[in-house]
Design an enzyme around this catalytic site. Structure first.
Site, PDB file in Angstrom:
ATOM      1  N   GLU A   1       0.831  -1.191   0.000  1.00  0.00           N
ATOM      2  CA  GLU A   1       0.000   0.000   0.000  1.00  0.00           C
ATOM      3  C   GLU A   1       0.873   1.252   0.000  1.00  0.00           C
ATOM      4  O   GLU A   1       1.949   1.279   0.591  1.00  0.00           O
ATOM      5  CB  GLU A   1      -0.947   0.000   1.201  1.00  0.00           C
ATOM      6  CG  GLU A   1      -1.990  -1.112   1.091  1.00  0.00           C
ATOM      7  CD  GLU A   1      -2.995  -1.112   2.233  1.00  0.00           C
ATOM      8  OE1 GLU A   1      -4.127  -1.559   2.016  1.00  0.00           O
ATOM      9  OE2 GLU A   1      -2.646  -0.670   3.348  1.00  0.00           O
TER      10      GLU A   1
ATOM     11  N   CYS B   1       3.574   8.529   1.065  1.00  0.00           N
ATOM     12  CA  CYS B   1       4.098   7.539   2.005  1.00  0.00           C
ATOM     13  C   CYS B   1       4.358   6.248   1.241  1.00  0.00           C
ATOM     14  O   CYS B   1       3.430   5.642   0.695  1.00  0.00           O
ATOM     15  CB  CYS B   1       3.086   7.320   3.131  1.00  0.00           C
ATOM     16  SG  CYS B   1       3.652   6.192   4.421  1.00  0.00           S
TER      17      CYS B   1
ATOM     18  N   CYS C   1       6.183  -6.897   7.126  1.00  0.00           N
ATOM     19  CA  CYS C   1       7.153  -6.251   8.016  1.00  0.00           C
ATOM     20  C   CYS C   1       7.753  -7.296   8.940  1.00  0.00           C
ATOM     21  O   CYS C   1       7.105  -8.285   9.289  1.00  0.00           O
ATOM     22  CB  CYS C   1       6.474  -5.144   8.832  1.00  0.00           C
ATOM     23  SG  CYS C   1       7.640  -4.094   9.747  1.00  0.00           S
TER      24      CYS C   1
ATOM     25  N   CYS D   1       5.945  -4.539  15.782  1.00  0.00           N
ATOM     26  CA  CYS D   1       5.626  -3.491  16.755  1.00  0.00           C
ATOM     27  C   CYS D   1       4.181  -3.663  17.205  1.00  0.00           C
ATOM     28  O   CYS D   1       3.277  -3.775  16.375  1.00  0.00           O
ATOM     29  CB  CYS D   1       5.848  -2.109  16.153  1.00  0.00           C
ATOM     30  SG  CYS D   1       7.570  -1.804  15.701  1.00  0.00           S
TER      31      CYS D   1
ATOM     32  N   CYS E   1       1.238  -1.386  15.875  1.00  0.00           N
ATOM     33  CA  CYS E   1       1.201  -1.112  14.436  1.00  0.00           C
ATOM     34  C   CYS E   1       0.472  -2.222  13.690  1.00  0.00           C
ATOM     35  O   CYS E   1       0.808  -3.403  13.809  1.00  0.00           O
ATOM     36  CB  CYS E   1       2.630  -0.968  13.910  1.00  0.00           C
ATOM     37  SG  CYS E   1       2.726  -0.631  12.141  1.00  0.00           S
TER      38      CYS E   1
ATOM     39  N   GLY F   1       6.951  -1.970   6.003  1.00  0.00           N
ATOM     40  CA  GLY F   1       8.312  -2.455   6.048  1.00  0.00           C
ATOM     41  C   GLY F   1       9.279  -1.542   6.781  1.00  0.00           C
ATOM     42  O   GLY F   1       8.973  -0.393   7.104  1.00  0.00           O
TER      43      GLY F   1
ATOM     44  N   SER G   1      11.350   6.059  14.805  1.00  0.00           N
ATOM     45  CA  SER G   1      10.124   5.612  15.477  1.00  0.00           C
ATOM     46  C   SER G   1      10.486   5.249  16.918  1.00  0.00           C
ATOM     47  O   SER G   1      10.861   4.120  17.211  1.00  0.00           O
ATOM     48  CB  SER G   1       9.530   4.395  14.749  1.00  0.00           C
ATOM     49  OG  SER G   1       9.079   4.757  13.462  1.00  0.00           O
TER      50      SER G   1
ATOM     51  N   HIS H   1       8.731   6.206  20.378  1.00  0.00           N
ATOM     52  CA  HIS H   1       7.508   5.734  21.034  1.00  0.00           C
ATOM     53  C   HIS H   1       7.627   5.390  22.520  1.00  0.00           C
ATOM     54  O   HIS H   1       6.621   5.121  23.166  1.00  0.00           O
ATOM     55  CB  HIS H   1       6.911   4.535  20.294  1.00  0.00           C
ATOM     56  CG  HIS H   1       6.780   4.755  18.819  1.00  0.00           C
ATOM     57  ND1 HIS H   1       6.118   5.842  18.298  1.00  0.00           N
ATOM     58  CD2 HIS H   1       7.246   4.034  17.764  1.00  0.00           C
ATOM     59  CE1 HIS H   1       6.171   5.779  16.962  1.00  0.00           C
ATOM     60  NE2 HIS H   1       6.852   4.705  16.622  1.00  0.00           N
TER      61      HIS H   1
ATOM     62  N   ASN I   1      -3.729   5.650  15.998  1.00  0.00           N
ATOM     63  CA  ASN I   1      -4.796   5.362  15.039  1.00  0.00           C
ATOM     64  C   ASN I   1      -5.289   3.934  15.258  1.00  0.00           C
ATOM     65  O   ASN I   1      -4.580   2.979  14.934  1.00  0.00           O
ATOM     66  CB  ASN I   1      -4.278   5.523  13.609  1.00  0.00           C
ATOM     67  CG  ASN I   1      -3.868   6.946  13.312  1.00  0.00           C
ATOM     68  OD1 ASN I   1      -4.664   7.863  13.452  1.00  0.00           O
ATOM     69  ND2 ASN I   1      -2.618   7.137  12.913  1.00  0.00           N
TER      70      ASN I   1
ATOM     71  N   CYS J   1      -1.246   6.635   9.931  1.00  0.00           N
ATOM     72  CA  CYS J   1       0.023   6.074  10.392  1.00  0.00           C
ATOM     73  C   CYS J   1      -0.195   4.786  11.184  1.00  0.00           C
ATOM     74  O   CYS J   1      -0.998   4.740  12.106  1.00  0.00           O
ATOM     75  CB  CYS J   1       0.741   7.105  11.259  1.00  0.00           C
ATOM     76  SG  CYS J   1       2.348   6.562  11.852  1.00  0.00           S
TER      77      CYS J   1
END
Length: 400
Positions: free
Chosen positions: A125, A138, A145, A149, A152, A201, A255, A257, A332, A375
């Site tokens: 995507e 993006c 991946c 995470c 995600c 990825g 990233s 977090h 999200n 995201c």
């Protein structure tokens, strides 16, 4: 090919994709460097003395004009065009489906053929986010991946294979095709102004292809997007961070977090291999980092998990000495997640503390949530569709 893993305190970090790329019998020229284009011209009999000129012609048509067939390349001789068409293509990834959000965000599902076997084709995507002063694309670097995470959606997929440089550049070209965004655009403006390697990825686990693709995207004689408008986001593959600065020279995003290893081990399992201290040292060593070229630290806001003022204070303390800005991302939600987005007043308090400490701390406006394009939400759902349903999606995309 079976994935290899390494144990890190009971966390397995998958490293090897399940599959390798199988090129089609007639490969695309998309994603080739000038040297590689010269080699291809040599294969079809173009004399060495002519190759430099012919490479410049091909580069112009491929990456500046966005030619979709060799017949479009009118400054190239008919004989060479015929030889090129017999041996190569200028194919990009195929648009399987397009979704347009209420806020104008567009998400494309792109099919990546593997050899000539349709059944082995995979999909990624790619998302376009229009804003008043820019248009951000993006881009994905892998099918699936490897990082798992926990917050995600993309991380719930297996790592199937790495993308080629052509498949990465091809995403940019597809966006320009769909948006009518090539050099002959009437008003001379560009809709795609910024590139972020934040799709499916981990870019630094596909380093060579990502490097080669971004050098093409940033080339002034072709696609021509400034390296200051290209951002590579990594979860912290420490050995390749400084290398990315040396060999690619684009903007860096981390990233992050979490501010404590114990929590980051859970949110970003790669942290067990490359803990926060090592990651921050790599950021301090990143070539070209300055106040004008700050490193972005991405920080997803998870209610009751990482959003306290103590977390904000420690974040400011640990980034001392790094040219940085902190990008706060409201979580999200996606189907099946165990996390919630922080309350808005808590996000504002968190942001205010960071800002008052001297760091830019914008809160990213969620975009494309209604089409799962925000995201951390990218994940192809078409694996569940029948062949007939997939064909219907492709037919719809072709008529748009």
């Amino acid at each position: 090919m079976q994935p290899t893993t390494e144990p890190h305190n009971a966390i397995l970090v998958e490293k090897t994709p399940l599959e390798t790329y199988v090129p089609p019998a007639k490969p695309s020229l998309i994603g080739l460097s000038r040297t590689e284009l010269a080699d291809r011209l040599g294969e079809i009999g173009v004399a060495p003395a002519q190759r430099k000129m012919r490479v410049q012609q091909l580069w112009h048509w491929l990456y500046f004009r966005g030619a979709q067939s060799f017949d479009d390349m009118t400054s190239v001789s008919k004989g060479i065009r015929a030889e090129l068409a017999q041996n190569f293509t200028v194919d990009r990834p195929e648009v399987v489906a397009e979704q347009i959000s209420n806020d104008g965000t567009r998400k494309w599902l792109l099919r990546l053929p593997s050899g000539d076997n349709v059944e082995r084709a995979h999909e990624v995507e790619c998302v376009y986010i229009p804003e008043t002063d820019r248009g951000t694309l993006c881009v994905s670097s892998q099918v699936g991946c490897t990082l798992n995470c926990s917050f995600c959606h993309t991380g719930t997929q297996r790592l199937v294979r790495n993308l080629t440089a052509g498949e990465i550049v091809g995403q940019v070209m597809v966006a320009r095709d769909r948006l009518n965004d090539w050099a002959d655009r009437e008003d001379g403006t560009r809709r795609v102004t910024n590139i972020v390697m934040m799709g499916m990825g981990e870019p630094l686990y596909n380093f060579d292809a990502v490097r080669d693709a971004l050098l093409i995207v940033g080339d002034n004689e072709g696609i021509g997007i400034s390296r200051r408008r290209i951002t590579l986001s990594t979860s912290g593959v420490v050995p390749n961070i400084v290398r990315a600065g040396d060999e690619i020279g684009v903007m860096l995003a981390i990233s992050l977090h979490a501010v404590r290893d114990e929590l980051r081990n859970e949110l970003v399992p790669l942290n067990r291999k490359y803990p926060i201290k090592e990651l921050l040292q790599a950021c301090r060593d990143y070539p070209g980092a300055s106040n004008a070229r700050r490193i972005t630290f991405e920080y997803v806001m998870l209610k009751g998990v990482n959003d306290s003022l103590d977390d904000a204070k420690l974040l400011v303390k640990m980034l001392k000495g790094i040219h940085a800005k902190i990008n706060l991302i409201p979580f999200n939600p996606w189907p099946g997640t165990a996390y919630e987005c922080s309350d808005w007043d808590q996000i504002e308090k968190f942001s205010e503390y960071i800002f008052n400490a001297g760091y830019s701390s914008p809160v990213r406006t969620p975009r494309g949530r209604d089409i799962l394009a925000a995201c951390g939400q990218l994940k192809s759902e078409t694996e569940k569709l029948s062949a007939r349903e997939r064909q219907a999606l492709r037919a719809m995309a072709m008529t748009d």
